[in-house]
Design an enzyme around this catalytic site. Structure first.
Site, PDB file in Angstrom:
ATOM      1  N   HIS A  25       0.893  -1.164   0.000  1.00  0.00           N
ATOM      2  CA  HIS A  25       0.000   0.000   0.000  1.00  0.00           C
ATOM      3  C   HIS A  25       0.924   1.205   0.000  1.00  0.00           C
ATOM      4  O   HIS A  25       1.600   1.493   1.001  1.00  0.00           O
ATOM      5  CB  HIS A  25      -0.902  -0.005   1.230  1.00  0.00           C
ATOM      6  CG  HIS A  25      -1.740   1.231   1.360  1.00  0.00           C
ATOM      7  ND1 HIS A  25      -2.711   1.575   0.448  1.00  0.00           N
ATOM      8  CD2 HIS A  25      -1.732   2.228   2.311  1.00  0.00           C
ATOM      9  CE1 HIS A  25      -3.289   2.706   0.814  1.00  0.00           C
ATOM     10  NE2 HIS A  25      -2.714   3.124   1.940  1.00  0.00           N
ATOM     11  N   ASP A  47      -8.394   5.693  -8.965  1.00  0.00           N
ATOM     12  CA  ASP A  47      -9.084   6.615  -9.865  1.00  0.00           C
ATOM     13  C   ASP A  47      -8.466   6.684 -11.260  1.00  0.00           C
ATOM     14  O   ASP A  47      -8.817   7.567 -12.038  1.00  0.00           O
ATOM     15  CB  ASP A  47      -9.171   8.032  -9.271  1.00  0.00           C
ATOM     16  CG  ASP A  47     -10.129   8.092  -8.088  1.00  0.00           C
ATOM     17  OD1 ASP A  47     -11.130   7.355  -8.114  1.00  0.00           O
ATOM     18  OD2 ASP A  47      -9.857   8.856  -7.141  1.00  0.00           O
ATOM     19  N   SER A  91       7.502  -0.870 -15.205  1.00  0.00           N
ATOM     20  CA  SER A  91       6.373  -1.789 -15.000  1.00  0.00           C
ATOM     21  C   SER A  91       5.725  -2.197 -16.314  1.00  0.00           C
ATOM     22  O   SER A  91       4.503  -2.152 -16.457  1.00  0.00           O
ATOM     23  CB  SER A  91       5.329  -1.137 -14.089  1.00  0.00           C
ATOM     24  OG  SER A  91       5.930  -0.541 -12.974  1.00  0.00           O
TER      25      SER A  91
END
Length: 445
Positions: A182, A234, A319
């Site tokens: 997180h 979002d 990534s």
């Protein structure tokens, strides 16, 4: 159910209460000081990126050049003894501007910009506290460096990108490992600020929270798999899968097949607009002694490009585990198909250990951004005019690592890339780039 906190909590509980597979790692702890390590890394980088397409644009610096020296000190403590161990990690990062390229400082993303170019010197520090039970470790701090298919903070400039938050890793099982995080803030590789947002690199929109969970699995001696999921709040939810199989032919021959797939869907407030993209690649490699030959195919199935992590506006991290992601471009445009051929040579077999050479050529076709025009998508400015665009990239990579003597582990690397495109899809255009990197790691204790 949110992917983020509930999934992270579930994994933490599972890992911490896993059957007593021995407290192997923690039980062998010698102590906070006794198991500590201190290492130093000096990295010198020259970066020259020449955007041919924008030579005549007064609002675009087409000739981007920077040269700098990076210095990094990493301290990793051991763990206190007992069932639960505690420790700390700390790093200090420094950057020195050697040359801004005659007025081009602050244009290449290597040095730290200061509003008028690049700072002559810059530095930052970061630290984590950590806790370990058995083979499960939890870290909290602003110096986290996760590196996986959905969140990979790059270490391809003078200093690495880092993140702030919680990061859990678990190695309780011999044939599987897991991780979850997180994350609430970022520091880019050309920044000294640890409170930046995370970015969708191509969309140019940001979020202050990223969560991920995933793991790697050994199915047989020759077959492995990976599964990951992430949520960029979002912006998108992204899911990743990988299968990698190696078929040994003889002592010096083998075949390898590597399949990667991503599914990306818009999330929450949809800051980048609608996203529904499947991206996949397949690579087949044949190794014969010192030689490796590889063929690749990659496809983006969707009207938006495949997008991934940035830690600041205009920067791109790692990534993207697709086979044709390259030095200059990623061959990730809407509906794009690409084909690649790679060759690598390890000179150790010819009496020069430490020397390696690689070359690759990739061609992309059918970039189609026609459905982005007027859609309100954050990608419309990059791809809305693309209709059947084609482009190619050629990369050459030469590296030598000193094998012995006072300069042992000193690495010299030259990376040269050329990109040409039939139109102007994306921001890439025609470009040439050269990177020269000297790196010296030293273990102090």
């Amino acid at each position: 159910m949110s992917l983020s906190r509930k999934s992270l909590l579930a994994l933490a509980i599972s890992a911490a209460t896993a059957a007593p597979l021995a407290l192997a790692s923690q039980a062998e702890s010698q102590g906070f000081i006794e198991d500590s390590h201190l290492s130093f890394l000096a990295r010198n980088m020259y970066w020259h990126h020449d955007y041919h397409t924008y030579k005549n644009s007064p609002q675009w610096d087409a000739d981007r050049r920077e040269w700098g020296q990076g210095l990094r000190l990493d301290y990793t403590s051991g763990y206190t003894q007992g069932t639960v161990g505690f420790g700390v990690d700390a790093s200090a990062y420094g950057l020195i501007k050697l040359d801004g390229g005659r007025g081009h400082a602050g244009t290449a993303g290597v040095l730290v910009p200061d509003g008028e170019g690049a700072s002559d010197t810059a530095g930052s520090v970061g630290a984590n506290v950590k806790m370990r039970i058995s083979n499960t470790e939890l870290k909290y701090g602003n110096n986290l460096r996760p590196y996986n298919p959905v969140f990979a903070a790059a270490d391809a400039r003078l200093v690495p990108g880092t993140a702030t938050g919680l990061w859990l890793t678990s190695n309780e099982f011999s044939k599987a490992n897991f991780e979850a995080a997180h994350l609430t803030a970022a520091k880019d590789f050309n920044s000294t600020n640890s409170d930046d947002d995370f970015w969708a690199a191509y969309a140019g929109v940001s979020t202050d929270t990223v969560d991920f969970i995933g793991g790697n699995f050994t199915i047989t001696d020759n077959l492995t798999a990976s599964l990951y999921g992430s949520e960029y709040t979002d912006i998108w939810r992204q899911y990743y899968g990988n299968l990698n199989y190696t078929f040994p032919i003889s002592d010096d021959q083998k075949l390898n097949f590597d399949f990667n797939i991503y599914q990306t869907d818009d999330d929450g407030k949809k800051k980048a607009g609608k996203i529904d993209t499947t991206a996949y690649s397949l690579a087949a490699a044949y190794t014969l002694g010192a030689h490796t030959f590889k063929l690749t195919y990659q496809e983006i199935d969707g009207d938006q490009p495949f997008d991934y992590l940035g830690l600041g506006p205009g920067t791109f991290h790692d990534s993207i585990y697709l086979a044709n992601s390259s030095q200059l471009v990623d061959f990730n445009g809407p509906n794009e198909k690409s084909y690649g051929a790679f060759y690598n040579l390890d000179f150790a077999s010819y009496g020069i250990p430490g020397l390696s050479f690689g070359i690759r050529y990739i061609k992309g076709t059918d970039i189609d951004g026609s459905k982005l025009a007027g859609s309100g998508s954050a990608y419309a400015g990059l791809y809305a005019g693309a209709d059947g665009e084609e482009h190619w990239e050629r990369d050459v990579d030469i590296k030598y690592v000193v094998q012995s003597g006072p300069a042992k582990n000193l690495a010299t690397r030259v990376r040269w890339a050329t990109h040409r495109i039939s139109g102007a899809a994306g921001w890439d255009g025609d470009a040439d780039q050269v990177r020269v990197i000297l790196e010296y790691p030293y273990e102090i204790f």
